[in-house]
Design an enzyme around this catalytic site. Structure first.
Site, PDB file in Angstrom:
ATOM      1  N   SER A 196       0.833  -1.200   0.000  1.00  0.00           N
ATOM      2  CA  SER A 196       0.000   0.000   0.000  1.00  0.00           C
ATOM      3  C   SER A 196       0.875   1.260   0.000  1.00  0.00           C
ATOM      4  O   SER A 196       1.716   1.403  -0.878  1.00  0.00           O
ATOM      5  CB  SER A 196      -0.948  -0.045   1.204  1.00  0.00           C
ATOM      6  OG  SER A 196      -2.002   0.851   1.034  1.00  0.00           O
ATOM      7  N   ASP A 218      -8.770  -6.610  -4.397  1.00  0.00           N
ATOM      8  CA  ASP A 218      -8.342  -5.299  -3.906  1.00  0.00           C
ATOM      9  C   ASP A 218      -8.940  -4.225  -4.812  1.00  0.00           C
ATOM     10  O   ASP A 218      -8.567  -4.102  -5.971  1.00  0.00           O
ATOM     11  CB  ASP A 218      -6.805  -5.229  -3.925  1.00  0.00           C
ATOM     12  CG  ASP A 218      -6.258  -3.924  -3.359  1.00  0.00           C
ATOM     13  OD1 ASP A 218      -7.041  -2.984  -3.132  1.00  0.00           O
ATOM     14  OD2 ASP A 218      -5.034  -3.866  -3.128  1.00  0.00           O
ATOM     15  N   HIS A 277      -8.038  -5.283  -0.048  1.00  0.00           N
ATOM     16  CA  HIS A 277      -6.729  -4.648   0.047  1.00  0.00           C
ATOM     17  C   HIS A 277      -5.923  -5.169   1.236  1.00  0.00           C
ATOM     18  O   HIS A 277      -4.712  -5.334   1.162  1.00  0.00           O
ATOM     19  CB  HIS A 277      -6.941  -3.138   0.163  1.00  0.00           C
ATOM     20  CG  HIS A 277      -5.677  -2.349   0.243  1.00  0.00           C
ATOM     21  ND1 HIS A 277      -4.748  -2.330  -0.780  1.00  0.00           N
ATOM     22  CD2 HIS A 277      -5.174  -1.545   1.214  1.00  0.00           C
ATOM     23  CE1 HIS A 277      -3.735  -1.534  -0.437  1.00  0.00           C
ATOM     24  NE2 HIS A 277      -3.968  -1.062   0.769  1.00  0.00           N
TER      25      HIS A 277
END
Lengths: 390, 218
Positions: A164, A330, A363
């Protein structure tokens, strides 16, 4: 809604001022040059290490944390008491094997776990920086990490890894310091923050700004916290970290501690009470202004724009080995974002591997037990270690 | 036929008795040492590893299956999980010296477009495929009236990943259509060995179980 959003006696700013981590201090003559145009000095960066640096100093791994993460990647968190946030991937015998590699994880600039950020004391005023803190970029974070590595006497990294926002840092590392990164593993990330992602962040920020306890960012002076705003921001963001199948499997439409709806705005559904819990626990460990700054740093990230609009230019001539990873469910950083990075690396003739892990966990999958992610990481890292003679 | 040379089995490495597949060793002989190679549909990376270890090749791969990608990662091979039909478009022109499509073209949705990409991305393309013109395939269809199941086509019709079968002659026709020059070509016999003599095309088309072609942009 009887649940208070802030437990009495918990001070999320305390780690910002007195961290329980080693800290590298940089004086007035060692300023961090910020993209916003000002020099941050003096400043400090808090970090944790695991494993042992070998004699050749060739086995260093930098783990880059995500938006609301911190340096406590394998050690117990000093505020929550929970185990490290990436113990599935980092640790003895894990893909990032702390028996073989020297792992460094630093708290990013602008955060609140001991690295200088908006909750830190501004030496010019003796009060917390608040909004006087300069806007932070991903490149600033990476520049700060590079200064920490210099301080630790580490010339180059065997591996730079993160998911991320951490993945953004990995990409920035590879672009800013290609000669210092032997292998790079950006996971569940993108070379830029999408309009949809900026939109979600803006909702979170507006929740904080709208909290009457925010006081124009000077809440630490007043002794209050914009806990409700920050809690709401976290609740909204948390939804984007999950996926509908994962939410459905975990909660469905099940009711919380009752047999029938109350016909009120109580947390009737389990998912509501779960989100409220997420909001509350987040407020205990995170500073609201830091949340504003870090979300903004992600929004500003656009690696192609920094290189004439052509992402491949960011990686031109690189010798770093890349392994890109995405997750099928995601929707914050969908596989297409990872593919764009892969295509750019192909165009730059970089050695790049790409794995799309099938997962319904959204995610957050990169933080969870995903055997396919773990085995792919293990294969890539072990092969890179062989190439480096580790 | 503008075939410039056929593959001589004498060119096989002395240690061809190792674990490597013979069709892989045939391809090994087509690749210049130290070149850049993209293997499309690289499976577990065994050909890429062979090219790296024996030819010092800078190799990359594309593979659809996660199992294949993981096997490649563990061998230190840079392999992208992806689909030849969609991902080749992203590669720049002249990015590789050779682009290899080994036993994969018959499983693509758009073989013609894939072949055009190969010739655009690589200075050379190397393509191998099971020959649907082999006599056993023909006889299964002709005598038994059933879709053939052979060593090179092992799956029954309802479970095969292959959707665009062709014969050696068909492939030569496709090469002409996309303007590919055939630099070298060979057919492999049932045991995977290159056929010994420079035989006419119709013989290869009848008795070759696989075709192997080294191509170049027209």
């Amino acid at each position: 809604m009887a649940t208070p959003l802030l437990k009495p006696g918990v001070d999320p700013a305390s780690q910002a001022v007195e961290p329980t981590s080693p800290v590298a201090l940089f004086g007035a003559d060692e300023a961090l040059a910020m993209d916003a145009g000002m020099d941050l000095a003096p400043w400090q960066i808090a970090y944790q290490t695991a494993g042992t640096l070998n004699e050749a100093r060739s086995n260093a791994v930098l783990v880059c944390h995500a938006l609301t993460g911190d340096q406590h990647v394998v050690n117990t968190h000093p505020v929550t008491g929970k185990p490290g946030w990436w113990e599935r991937l980092v640790g003895p015998g894990k893909p990032v094997d702390t028996d073989r590699y020297f792992v460094i994880c630093a708290n990013v600039v602008g955060s609140c776990m001991g690295t200088t950020g908006p909750a830190s004391l501004n030496p010019a005023t003796g009060r917390a920086y608040g909004l006087d803190f300069p806007l932070v970029t991903i490149r600033d974070m990476v520049r700060g990490q590079a200064m920490l590595l210099d301080r630790l006497g580490i010339k180059d990294l065997f591996l730079c890894i993160g998911g991320s926002m951490g993945g953004m840092q990995v990409l920035q590392w590879a672009a800013s310091y290609p000669e210092r990164v032997f292998a790079a593993m950006p996971i569940a990330t993108g070379a830029r923050h999408s309009a949809q992602n900026i939109a979600f962040h803006e909702v979170g920020r507006q929740a904080i700004l709208a909290d009457p306890n925010w006081h124009g960012g000077r809440y630490l002076d007043v002794g209050t916290r914009p806990a409700k705003g920050l809690g709401v921001a976290r609740m909204g963001a948390h939804i984007t970290y999950l996926s509908e199948p994962a939410l459905h499997r975990k909660f469905g439409r099940r009711l919380q501690d009752r047999d029938a709806p109350t016909f009120s705005f109580d947390a009737d559904f389990q998912i509501e009470s779960y989100l409220r819990h997420q909001g509350i626990t987040f407020v205990e460990r995170f500073d609201a202004n830091a949340y504003l700054y870090l979300t903004r740093a992600m929004d500003y990230f656009d690696l192609a724009a920094d290189h004439g609009g052509v992402l491949a230019n960011a990686f031109r001539g690189t010798r770093t080995r890349f392994c890109i990873m995405s997750f099928t469910s995601d929707w914050l950083f969908p596989t297409a974002d990872s593919r764009a990075i892969v295509h750019a690396l192909n165009a730059a003739a970089a050695p790049v591997a790409f794995v799309e892990v099938e997962s319904d966990k959204g995610h957050d999958a990169f933080l969870l037990d995903e055997p396919a992610m773990i085995s792919a990481a293990k294969g890539f890292i072990a092969a890179a270690a062989r190439e480096r003679g580790l | 036929m503008n075939v410039t040379a056929s593959l001589a089995p004498a060119g096989l490495p002395q240690d061809a008795t190792g674990s490597a597949r013979i069709d892989h060793l045939v391809m090994l002989n087509l690749v210049e040492p130290g070149s850049r190679v993209l293997d499309v549909g690289c499976g577990d990376g065994s050909l890429l590893a062979l090219l790296r270890d024996r030819r010092g090749v800078d190799g990359r791969g594309i593979e659809l299956s996660r199992e294949g990608v993981n096997a490649c990662l563990a061998h230190g091979l840079p392999v992208i999980q992806g689909d030849a039909d969609t991902d080749l478009a992203a590669y720049p022109d002249d990015a590789f010296d050779y682009v290899i499509l080994s036993q994969t073209i018959q499983a693509t949705r758009q073989p013609k477009e894939v072949l055009e990409h190969l010739l655009r991305i690589g200075r050379h393309a190397i393509v191998s495929f099971p020959n649907f013109g082999h006599w056993r395939v023909r006889s299964e269809l002709m005598l038994r009236g059933r879709m053939p199941v052979t060593d090179t086509l092992p799956d029954p019709w309802y479970a095969t990943p292959n959707i665009h079968h062709c014969t050696i002659r068909d492939f030569v026709g496709l090469c002409r259509l996309v303007g590919a020059r055939i630099e070298r070509a060979s057919a492999l016999d049932a045991s995977g060995h290159p056929m010994r003599f420079a035989l006419p095309w119709w013989v290869w088309n009848l008795v070759g179980t696989q075709g192997v072609f080294l191509l170049r942009r027209g």
